[in-house]
Design an enzyme around this catalytic site. Structure first.
Site, PDB file in Angstrom:
ATOM      1  N   GLU A 330      33.491 -45.282  20.241  1.00 11.41           N
ATOM      2  CA  GLU A 330      33.800 -44.195  19.321  1.00 11.41           C
ATOM      3  C   GLU A 330      35.270 -44.183  18.963  1.00 11.41           C
ATOM      4  O   GLU A 330      36.133 -44.484  19.788  1.00 11.41           O
ATOM      5  CB  GLU A 330      33.355 -42.842  19.882  1.00 11.41           C
ATOM      6  CG  GLU A 330      33.869 -42.496  21.243  1.00 11.41           C
ATOM      7  CD  GLU A 330      33.293 -41.173  21.769  1.00 11.41           C
ATOM      8  OE1 GLU A 330      32.316 -40.655  21.197  1.00 11.41           O
ATOM      9  OE2 GLU A 330      33.833 -40.668  22.768  1.00 11.41           O
ATOM     10  N   CYS A 331      35.534 -43.885  17.716  1.00 15.38           N
ATOM     11  CA  CYS A 331      36.868 -43.748  17.148  1.00 15.38           C
ATOM     12  C   CYS A 331      37.715 -44.992  17.418  1.00 15.38           C
ATOM     13  O   CYS A 331      37.464 -46.040  16.846  1.00 15.38           O
ATOM     14  CB  CYS A 331      37.536 -42.470  17.629  1.00 15.38           C
ATOM     15  SG  CYS A 331      38.785 -41.853  16.465  1.00 15.38           S
ATOM     16  N   GLY A 332      38.712 -44.928  18.303  1.00 14.05           N
ATOM     17  CA  GLY A 332      39.539 -46.094  18.566  1.00 14.05           C
ATOM     18  C   GLY A 332      38.737 -47.292  19.051  1.00 14.05           C
ATOM     19  O   GLY A 332      39.041 -48.439  18.694  1.00 14.05           O
TER      20      GLY A 332
END
Length: 454
Positions: A330-332
């Site tokens: 998720e995300c990064g």
């Protein structure tokens, strides 16, 4: 329904920048110095403040997010994490009543009501005198069940505090528990996602020691303990979990990938996953005998060159994912799986398990709480599966995926997001697995199946 005695109080404030995290860190250490076993909690989705709490207390701080978890689960997680502690300290997010949109829903106030927790308001006293009383009284009276039982004045000198203490208490009916003076050498730096992480402050322990000494000097610690003990027993619904199976799962944990909700990790462990840490920055190989991969958020953009330079790790991750290893990113972590990171005219090659590139923008992109709905069967859920999430990032990518639809909690807009297959979830939204335990079960089950297939 069960109940547990949990002495507790919340530190909140009229708004961000009031000094909540600094004061909470000082209080946590000062309470520990009194011989108390302390638990720490942060309201809302913020990852960074709990890192500071954790460094202070030597145990993991927990997030309590009413939107992502719901009220019943929030109360359960407080009870679960306070069975061996003497006192729990909550830190509010933003301003005390600041919730979703124009409401107080999912605010620190909402959490205080949910967990029936007395609140101590941190008020910045710089450049104010009797007006401090107006601020405190306004917050206390804004809702009849405000739970505000005390206040701490920040950035005031001892003489001013002693001079105004009596009149402020008379005007507000709120007890003042002390003050903090201006402490220029104890400020925590910020960057685009908030404070820098605790790991990046080399003298953090020395700063916390100075804050604790000041707290012992100018805060009524015994009064705060007494206030915490006045909190009513916490009622909650017990949760029983059965392991799905035993499996080793590699989890990225270093300066680039450090945004995790500890309770979500504990949930994976309770379901049978042995989480094995590794560093995409410095390790050359994935941990041995792992049958799953977790890549959390963080600041990969700050370490773009170092990540790109670790060719052995990039290749191992891509080979593992091409071979069907289950992955939750998720995300990064999602950004890391793309082909490239762009910084101006320069690009850095990353894993390449997903097509596309990512780059930083000059503003927050798709910020806020979202309802996520799966558009197809995937490693976390069947089509139609739902979980609440949160986006908070300055980067964007050329391939954000279309396996889920994210609908703003405010009802104002929706968009496609995430790539989710039978083996992978990768996207910008952050989720808390306690928000839908079946998502965690499905991931661990797929890891176990992959282990059996190898």
């Amino acid at each position: 329904m069960a109940e547990i005695k949990v002495p507790r109080f919340m530190i909140s404030a009229p708004g961000s920048g009031s000094g909540k995290t600094t004061i909470v860190c000082g209080l946590l250490k000062a309470l520990m110095d009194k011989g108390l076993a302390v638990a720490a909690f942060k309201s809302g989705p913020d990852y960074i403040d709990p890192m500071f709490h954790s460094r202070v207390i030597g145990a993991k701080s927990r997030n309590l997010d009413i939107f992502m978890l719901g009220k019943e689960t929030s109360r359960y997680l407080v009870a679960k994490n306070c069975r061996r502690t003497d006192i729990a300290v909550f830190e509010g997010a933003m301003g005390y009543y600041d919730g979703m949109g124009k409401t107080s829903e999912a605010s620190a106030y909402d959490l205080a009501c949910t967990c029936d927790t007395p609140v101590v308001l941190v008020v910045n006293g710089k450049g104010a005198a009797l007006s401090i009383a107006a601020t405190i009284k306004g917050f206390k009276d804004f809702r009849p069940d405000s739970h505000i039982a005390g206040a701490i004045l920040n950035n005031v000198n001892p003489m001013s505090y002693l001079f105004y203490k009596e009149v402020i208490e008379q005007e507000t009916g709120v007890k003042l528990f002390g003050y903090f003076p201006v402490m220029q050498d104890c400020n925590f730096e910020s960057r685009h996602l908030g404070l820098v992480t605790a790991e990046e402050i080399g003298d953090l322990q020395q700063i916390v020691e100075r804050l604790a000494v000041q707290a012992a000097k100018s805060i009524d610690l015994d009064g705060l303990v007494a206030l915490a003990q006045q909190a009513a027993p916490l009622t909650y619904t017990p949760v029983s979990l059965e392991p799905v199976g035993k499996v080793r799962v590699a989890i990225a944990q270093d300066k680039a990938f450090c945004f995790y909700y500890q309770d979500a990790l504990d949930l994976l462990t309770e379901l049978g996953a042995e989480l094995v840490p590794f560093s995409p920055l410095t390790d050359k190989h994935l941990p041995a005998d792992c049958s799953g991969l977790v890549l959390g958020g963080g600041y990969p953009e700050l370490y773009a060159a170092q990540l790109a330079g670790n060719q052995e790790m990039l290749q191992e991750v891509k080979t593992a994912l091409d071979g069907g290893m289950p992955c939750f990113a998720e995300c990064g972590g999602f950004m890391y799986l793309l082909e490239r990171y762009r910084e101006g005219e320069h690009t850095y090659n990353w894993v390449g398990a997903l097509p596309g590139e990512t780059a930083m923008t000059k503003k927050l992109t798709r910020f806020g709480y979202v309802h996520l709905t799966a558009q197809q069967d995937n490693v976390l859920c069947a089509k139609g599966g739902r979980i609440n999430g949160h986006e908070f990032h300055y980067s964007d990518s050329t391939n954000n995926g279309s396996s889920f639809v994210a609908a703003k909690a405010s009802g104002r807009g929706s968009w496609e997001c995430a790539t989710a297959t039978a083996d992978m979830y990768a996207g910008y939204p952050h989720i808390h697995l306690w928000g839908n335990v079946d998502f965690a079960r499905s991931f661990v089950a797929r890891c176990c199946a992959y282990k059996a297939e190898k």
